[in-house]
Design an enzyme around this catalytic site. Structure first.
Site, short mmCIF file in Angstrom:
data_model
loop_
_atom_site.label_atom_id
_atom_site.label_comp_id
_atom_site.label_asym_id
_atom_site.label_seq_id
_atom_site.Cartn_x
_atom_site.Cartn_y
_atom_site.Cartn_z
CD GLU A 115 -2.95 3.20 -5.58
OE1 GLU A 115 -3.92 2.50 -5.90
OE2 GLU A 115 -1.93 2.73 -5.05
CG HIS A 138 -3.11 -0.74 -7.08
ND1 HIS A 138 -3.53 -0.15 -5.91
CD2 HIS A 138 -3.09 -2.07 -6.80
CE1 HIS A 138 -3.74 -1.06 -4.98
NE2 HIS A 138 -3.49 -2.25 -5.51
NE ARG A 157 -4.27 -1.27 -0.07
CZ ARG A 157 -4.42 -2.29 -0.91
NH1 ARG A 157 -3.44 -2.67 -1.71
NH2 ARG A 157 -5.57 -2.95 -0.95
C1 DGY Z 1 -5.99 -5.87 -3.12
O1 DGY Z 1 -6.70 -6.84 -3.40
O2 DGY Z 1 -6.04 -5.32 -2.03
C2 DGY Z 1 -5.09 -5.39 -4.19
O3 DGY Z 1 -4.41 -4.25 -3.83
C3 DGY Z 1 -5.86 -5.16 -5.46
O4 DGY Z 1 -4.95 -5.28 -6.51
#
Ligand code: DGY
Length: 325
Positions: free
Chosen positions: A269, A288, A240
């Site tokens: 984002e 992402h 993250r």
């Molecule tokens: C999640 O599933 O949390 C991922 O970041 C999505 O790609």
């Protein structure tokens, strides 16, 4: 509404067959609040919604106040940082997510970040595309070996462990990891070592973050931590964005302390147009894409749909994150 049918608000597009599974049992409204033209329909459906399914949208306590009939939120993600967990629990609303089905794909992405930053893949591909490959490349464009380097992994959940297997078993990399607790993995015996954060930063050639965003991890990598990394080390992030203080990362790159960074996640984002991370010569930014393959996004949608249907039927969902109070 027929007896037994409930109201489901789908707030991100679902594959047709998964939508059909829900529509066979419940009344469905599809409205993606991130699309301005669908926001009004989303808002209008909230008061009656008993199930929510989707991802990439922040659910606030204030939004929950406008959804008084809600029984379950089924996220098409493993990360749950977009959800107010305490408020959901106070209201007795179940929260489900999609662990497991995206582990290997996301670990592939993290390893791709490691390869990209070390071997300068995007930069050198652009060298070819832009017509600059008119003689053999010189040392100024050489990369850095990945095999045999020491990899430090921040966060040792499913994804961190899958990155460690790739590194240790495929690339002969000694692995250090920082995690609240040591994890015993027989296949990595003697190859992955649980160490304090400062020791990991001081010893790793490449640091890969696979952290969830929590109160403990927010801003974890700041000026002090980047300064503790080895001179010439590489930083990659597939967890993250907000676990990293981006200004501190940029400072470490600009000061020449770090070699390069490859980032799949950002504090905001999509990454703002004016973010220096978009165009920094030693940063490879990705939009992402951790779990973004056809197979895995489908598996996530299917698991999230199953979770939703189980919760609405009064059964325990396969992947419950937080039980309602
Ligand atoms: C999640 O599933 O949390 C991922 O970041 C999505 O790609």
């Amino acid at each position: 509404m027929s007896a037994g049918r409930k109201s489901v608000l789908v707030f991100r597009e679902l594959p047709e067959d998964q939508l059909a599974r829900i529509a066979a049992l419940h009344d469905v409204t599809t409205a993606n609040p991130r699309k301005p033209e669908q926001l009004a329909a989303f808002e209008a459906a909230l008061p009656g919604a008993q199930g929510l399914i989707g991802s990439s949208y922040r659910i606030t306590p204030e939004l929950l106040d406008r959804a008084p009939r809600l029984e379950v939120v089924s996220s098409i993600s493993v990360g749950v940082d977009n959800y107010p967990i305490a408020s959901l629990q106070e209201r007795g609303i179940l929260l489900c997510h999609t662990p497991g089905v995206l582990t290997e794909t996301t670990a592939d992405t993290v390893f791709a970040l490691i390869m990209t930053a070390s071997r300068r893949l995007v930069e050198l591909s652009n060298h070819v595309r832009e017509g600059r490959w008119d003689r053999n490349i010189g040392e100024d464009l050489f990369g850095w070996d990945v095999h045999g380097k020491t990899l430090g992994i921040l966060g040792f959940g499913r994804i961190g462990q899958a990155v460690a297997r790739r590194a240790a078993l495929g690339f002969g990399m000694p692995v250090l990891y920082h995690n609240p607790a040591a994890v015993e993995l027989p296949e990595l015996a003697g190859r992955a070592t649980h160490v304090p954060l400062d020791e990991l930063l001081a010893r790793a050639d490449i640091v890969a973050a696979t952290l969830p965003l929590t109160e403990q991890t927010r801003g974890l990598m700041g000026p002090r931590e980047f300064a503790r990394m080895r001179p010439g080390a590489i930083f990659v992030n597939g967890g993250r964005g907000a676990t990293v203080q981006e200004a501190a990362l940029l400072q470490a790159l600009d000061a020449g302390h770090l070699r390069a960074a490859a980032l799949d996640v950002f504090a905001v984002e999509p990454l703002p147009q004016d973010s220096p991370l978009r165009r920094h010569p030693r940063v490879t930014p990705l939009p992402h894409i951790g779990s973004a393959t056809h197979e895995t996004r489908y598996a996530m949608a299917r698991l999230a749909t199953t979770n939703l249907l189980q919760a609405l039927a009064g059964s325990r969902p396969d992947a419950l994150y937080a039980p309602g109070a």
